[in-house]
Design an enzyme around this catalytic site. Structure first.
Site, PDB file in Angstrom:
ATOM      1  CB  SER A 155      16.566 -10.659   0.335  1.00 42.59           C
ATOM      2  OG  SER A 155      15.177 -10.370   0.373  1.00 42.59           O
ATOM      3  N   GLY A 156      16.480 -12.763  -1.778  1.00 41.17           N
ATOM      4  CA  GLY A 156      15.664 -13.770  -2.419  1.00 41.17           C
ATOM      5  C   GLY A 156      15.740 -13.797  -3.928  1.00 41.17           C
TER       6      GLY A 156
ATOM      7  CG  ASP B  74      14.078  -4.327  -1.240  1.00 40.50           C
ATOM      8  OD1 ASP B  74      13.266  -4.015  -0.340  1.00 40.50           O
ATOM      9  OD2 ASP B  74      14.252  -5.494  -1.616  1.00 40.50           O
ATOM     10  CG  LEU B  75      11.082  -1.215   1.884  1.00 40.87           C
ATOM     11  CD1 LEU B  75      10.409  -1.896   3.068  1.00 40.87           C
ATOM     12  CD2 LEU B  75      10.381   0.099   1.553  1.00 40.87           C
TER      13      LEU B  75
ATOM     14  CB  VAL C  57       7.129  -0.973  -5.050  1.00 44.44           C
ATOM     15  CG1 VAL C  57       8.588  -1.259  -5.396  1.00 44.44           C
ATOM     16  CG2 VAL C  57       6.591  -1.999  -4.051  1.00 44.44           C
TER      17      VAL C  57
ATOM     18  CE1 TYR D   5       2.585 -13.058  -0.837  1.00 47.17           C
ATOM     19  CE2 TYR D   5       1.399 -15.084  -1.308  1.00 47.17           C
ATOM     20  CZ  TYR D   5       2.517 -14.286  -1.468  1.00 47.17           C
ATOM     21  OH  TYR D   5       3.554 -14.699  -2.269  1.00 47.17           O
TER      22      TYR D   5
ATOM     23  CB  SER E   3      -1.784  -8.850  -2.856  1.00 42.66           C
ATOM     24  OG  SER E   3      -0.944  -9.936  -2.486  1.00 42.66           O
ATOM     25  CE  LYS E   4       2.870 -12.060  -4.574  1.00 47.43           C
ATOM     26  NZ  LYS E   4       3.927 -11.397  -5.385  1.00 47.43           N
TER      27      LYS E   4
ATOM     28  CB  THR F 257      12.724 -16.002  -0.348  1.00 46.33           C
ATOM     29  OG1 THR F 257      11.399 -16.027   0.232  1.00 46.33           O
ATOM     30  CG2 THR F 257      12.710 -16.725  -1.682  1.00 46.33           C
TER      31      THR F 257
END
Length: 288
Positions: free
Chosen positions: A26-27, A47-48, A77, A167, A170-171, A205
């Site tokens: 997606s997205g 992807d999952l 991942v 988040y 992580s980024k 997204t």
């Protein structure tokens, strides 16, 4: 002839070469995979498992010229063995020219969220990137062909606003890892693989939809607009591909990023942009 064919392009984007995209169901990931397929590239979508990945394969296949192979591989991942298995399957037919490490989740984490939430976010967003870099970069370097590794970061990994701390962490880690990759690649003799950090703006997204936003807000870009901006940045050789959107300009982003760095230089309180004693100074700075 596609729009990309009418303009300069990164040499990794070429018909007959292979692209790997994580978070491809997606997205931004799906939009990128679709564009790579339209350019005649063989595309591996990771992807999952589930209906979204199956539907994405159909979408990307519909965009591909006859004969281009489009494969969907269920992949977590955060699981290094799964990413290495994906690498082995791809490289059995030759090293990819493009790897886009795009998989990411938000999961509503906070500073004091439980360890499971922290691990779920970091395993996907940060370890998913590290696993992908370790799995694919050596094979791409060894191949000696033009290549590009694109990692999807976030403005939140740079300005780290309050809330959603896992988040942000992580980024921020993704930014540091991708910068280190770029430094390593440019130091290699005859290196032909480049690294790029995609920093999207406000994009409509699956993450946005998960927050209950049923329709694209006027301020948001579409994933397709974001991919257009990405491809132009790749063609220019940009490392930091900092995207605006319909409500935030590049100039606004630059001031926000500079203010965040200024907290250290000026010894202001952490996250002073949101501190009551500095909020007015920030407002004047951004409007000046």
């Amino acid at each position: 002839m596609t729009a990309l064919q009418e303009q300069a392009r990164h040499p990794a984007i070429r018909s007959g070469a292979t692209a790997v995209v994580t978070g491809a169901a997606s997205g931004i990931g799906l939009a990128a995979a679709t564009r790579f397929a339209a350019e005649g590239m063989a595309v591996w979508l990771a992807d999952l498992p589930g209906g979204a990945l199956d539907a994405a394969r159909e979408t990307v296949s519909a965009a591909a010229p006859g004969g281009a192979a489009i494969r969907a591989v269920p992949t977590d991942v955060g699981d290094r063995a799964a990413v290495e298995a994906l690498r082995d399957a791809v490289c059995a037919e030759g090293a990819p020219a493009i790897v886009m490490l795009n998989a990411g989740i938000e999961a509503g984490g906070k500073l004091f969220s439980d360890a499971e939430t922290w691990h779920r976010i970091l395993d996907t967003n940060l370890w998913g990137v590290i696993n992908g870099l370790h799995a694919f970069a050596p094979a791409m370097i060894e191949a000696g062909e033009p290549g590009a590794i694109v990692v999807t970061g976030s403005k939140q990994g740079i300005t780290t606003p309050p809330g959603n701390t896992p988040y942000n962490v992580s980024k921020a880690g993704v930014k540091a890892a991708t910068e280190a990759l770029a430094h390593d690649l440019r130091g290699r003799e005859n290196g032909r693989v480049t690294a790029h950090l995609l920093i999207p703006g406000f994009v409509y997204t699956g993450l946005t939809k998960a927050r209950g936003v049923a329709q694209k807000p006027e301020g948001a870009w579409t994933p397709e607009e974001t991919v257009d901006f990405l491809l132009a940045g790749l063609a220019r050789g940009d490392f930091y591909i900092l995207c605006p959107d319909n409500e935030t300009t590049r100039a606004q982003d630059e001031k926000r990023i500079a203010w965040a760095a200024g907290d250290i230089i000026e010894n202001r309180p952490a996250l002073s942009r949101w501190h009551p004693d500095f909020s007015e100074a920030f407002r004047r700075y951004t409007q000046g």
